[in-house]
Design a protein around this motif. Sequence first.
Motif, mmCIF file in Angstrom:
data_model
loop_
_atom_site.group_PDB
_atom_site.id
_atom_site.type_symbol
_atom_site.label_atom_id
_atom_site.label_comp_id
_atom_site.label_asym_id
_atom_site.label_seq_id
_atom_site.Cartn_x
_atom_site.Cartn_y
_atom_site.Cartn_z
ATOM 1 N N TRP A 41 39.343 66.022 10.711
ATOM 2 C CA TRP A 41 37.918 66.153 11.043
ATOM 3 C C TRP A 41 37.199 67.029 10.029
ATOM 4 O O TRP A 41 36.132 66.662 9.524
ATOM 5 N N LEU A 42 37.771 68.169 9.696
ATOM 6 C CA LEU A 42 37.077 69.129 8.844
ATOM 7 C C LEU A 42 37.138 68.777 7.362
ATOM 8 O O LEU A 42 36.391 69.344 6.568
ATOM 9 N N ASP A 43 38.018 67.852 6.974
ATOM 10 C CA ASP A 43 38.042 67.390 5.591
ATOM 11 C C ASP A 43 37.154 66.165 5.375
ATOM 12 O O ASP A 43 37.005 65.703 4.250
ATOM 13 N N ASP A 44 36.594 65.652 6.440
ATOM 14 C CA ASP A 44 35.685 64.518 6.316
ATOM 15 C C ASP A 44 34.342 65.001 5.773
ATOM 16 O O ASP A 44 33.751 65.957 6.296
ATOM 17 N N LEU A 79 27.306 65.392 15.298
ATOM 18 C CA LEU A 79 28.645 65.595 14.775
ATOM 19 C C LEU A 79 29.414 64.282 14.786
ATOM 20 O O LEU A 79 29.487 63.611 15.831
ATOM 21 N N PRO A 80 29.989 63.883 13.651
ATOM 22 C CA PRO A 80 30.821 62.681 13.638
ATOM 23 C C PRO A 80 31.948 62.779 14.653
ATOM 24 O O PRO A 80 32.642 63.793 14.735
ATOM 25 N N GLY A 81 32.099 61.745 15.447
ATOM 26 C CA GLY A 81 33.122 61.726 16.484
ATOM 27 C C GLY A 81 32.584 62.033 17.862
ATOM 28 O O GLY A 81 33.273 61.805 18.867
ATOM 29 N N PHE A 82 31.340 62.546 17.937
ATOM 30 C CA PHE A 82 30.743 62.860 19.242
ATOM 31 C C PHE A 82 29.541 61.968 19.469
ATOM 32 O O PHE A 82 28.683 61.807 18.596
ATOM 33 N N HIS A 83 29.453 61.415 20.680
ATOM 34 C CA HIS A 83 28.330 60.557 21.049
ATOM 35 C C HIS A 83 27.701 61.116 22.317
ATOM 36 O O HIS A 83 28.371 61.345 23.315
ATOM 37 N N GLY A 84 26.417 61.347 22.261
ATOM 38 C CA GLY A 84 25.715 61.912 23.399
ATOM 39 C C GLY A 84 24.900 63.114 22.985
ATOM 40 O O GLY A 84 24.759 63.424 21.794
ATOM 41 N N SER A 85 24.360 63.799 23.972
ATOM 42 C CA SER A 85 23.528 64.982 23.717
ATOM 43 C C SER A 85 24.373 66.245 23.807
ATOM 44 O O SER A 85 25.239 66.369 24.672
ATOM 45 N N ASN A 136 36.683 69.028 23.241
ATOM 46 C CA ASN A 136 38.087 68.647 23.165
ATOM 47 C C ASN A 136 38.206 67.548 22.122
ATOM 48 O O ASN A 136 37.371 66.638 22.073
ATOM 49 N N PHE A 137 39.238 67.627 21.294
ATOM 50 C CA PHE A 137 39.449 66.676 20.215
ATOM 51 C C PHE A 137 40.591 65.746 20.584
ATOM 52 O O PHE A 137 41.675 66.196 20.950
ATOM 53 N N GLU A 138 40.350 64.435 20.476
ATOM 54 C CA GLU A 138 41.357 63.441 20.792
ATOM 55 C C GLU A 138 41.541 62.517 19.595
ATOM 56 O O GLU A 138 40.600 62.282 18.831
ATOM 57 N N PRO A 139 42.750 61.977 19.392
ATOM 58 C CA PRO A 139 42.971 61.076 18.258
ATOM 59 C C PRO A 139 42.056 59.865 18.320
ATOM 60 O O PRO A 139 41.794 59.312 19.390
ATOM 61 N N LEU A 151 35.431 63.338 19.993
ATOM 62 C CA LEU A 151 35.054 64.613 20.599
ATOM 63 C C LEU A 151 34.491 64.373 21.991
ATOM 64 O O LEU A 151 33.603 63.526 22.178
ATOM 65 N N GLN A 152 35.025 65.090 22.968
ATOM 66 C CA GLN A 152 34.510 65.099 24.330
ATOM 67 C C GLN A 152 34.120 66.534 24.683
ATOM 68 O O GLN A 152 34.727 67.485 24.186
#
Length: 446
Positions: free
Chosen positions: A311-314, A34-40, A100-103, A110-111
């Motif tokens: 996020w959802l319009d990307d 998912l764009p914005g999230f890094h990790g497993s 959780n979504f952060e600017p 994304l965390q």
Amino acid sequence: MASPSPLLVALVAAALLLRTPAAAAPEEHLVNGLPGFHGSFPSNYYSGYVTVEEASERSLFYYLALSERDPAADRVVLWLNGGPGCSSFDGFVYENGPFNFEPGSTLPRLQLNPYSWSMVSNIMYLDSPAGVGMSYSLNKSDSGDLKTAADAHTFLLKVLCSGYLIGNAFTDVDYDFNSFVPFAHGMGLISTDMFEDVKASCHGTFFGNVDNLCQEKIESVHWELKDLNKYNILAPCYHHPEIQEVEFANSSLPLSFIRLGETDRPFPVRKRMAGRSWPLRLALRGGRVPMWPGLGGRSLSCTSDELATTWLDDEGVRAAIHAKSKSLIGSWELYTARIDYTHDTGTMVSYHKKFTALGYRVLIYSGDHDLCIPFPGTEAWVRSIGYQAVDKWRPWYFGDQVAGYTQGYDRNLTFLTIKGAGHAVPEYKPKESLAFYSRWLAGEKF
């Protein structure tokens, strides 16, 4: 479910507890990143479309997060945001989803959400009816309670339901709307003089077939409360983000008051509540859901959802979750005006009575600082079902602190309040929400 029911979709927020383990979603629906999230990812995620009517290519979009604990053994829960017209990504982004979504600089960051409901259950977020969120139809949707329920039934065909929980539910206009003025007075939002004046003019009834004088008095109450966040009276209402943030930061109020309603999530998760109509001024005569007067569309004051919309319009996000592009289905809207929705069932109280009599286990919960659907109205219609109380009104606890109050009735019907929470309970009280949700899934007492 043996037959479709409007109960699935006609309430503000609902989740259905299912007996089956996580269904095998198509492998092509597996979310690989998912764009914005890094990790497993802590568990597998699936998302995509299920066609519910071939002729009009009417398709419903879902996002399934498998349980982080034991997907094969844990319950499967369907999450529906209401409105009607609200995308269930509202719940995914702002309430109880895996992140959780952060600017961020371009896209939100994304965390992992430590209080996600996917920690103890398989949870599926469904955009319903067609035309809401990422769901779509070739034709502009003409929807109602029964049609939407039929589509949801098609989507869930062969899945057995054993119970449901519903939060801050718009259920019955008389109970819900009549509770507004007394609640405002009880919470100290209007003076006793104003309350007594309105009560005398309206003869104790604050909605329905009222005369002009009563209506004027009710309008005066609305005007008095126009600057409040109706979805959580403890939270700020941002008329303009920059100005409001400065005013709030420079407030002379004591810190203990400013922090009321604060959660462990980055505050605020969204600067303003959005996506749910505050229908107290709206005449529902004739059944069709009207637009808010003078505002154009379904936008309301105190509302903005920049994080979710960005996020959802990307298009990268849409590709990752297997959703159609903006060019095909348009921009994502939390609360859409693309559908014409007709309430064709009336009060939901009779449905609750029917399902509890059939053996469904039911939890009705309310944030006790929600002015949109005040909890006294919800408590009143729950009592009106007529079941005997088997667990007297008492506090329930999270840790060693009172987290709210509860009352239990015959036939596995329970009413629960969450102290300090607003309309979207998991958004404001994520720890307490995961606590009552986990206990209810396990069949434990509060």
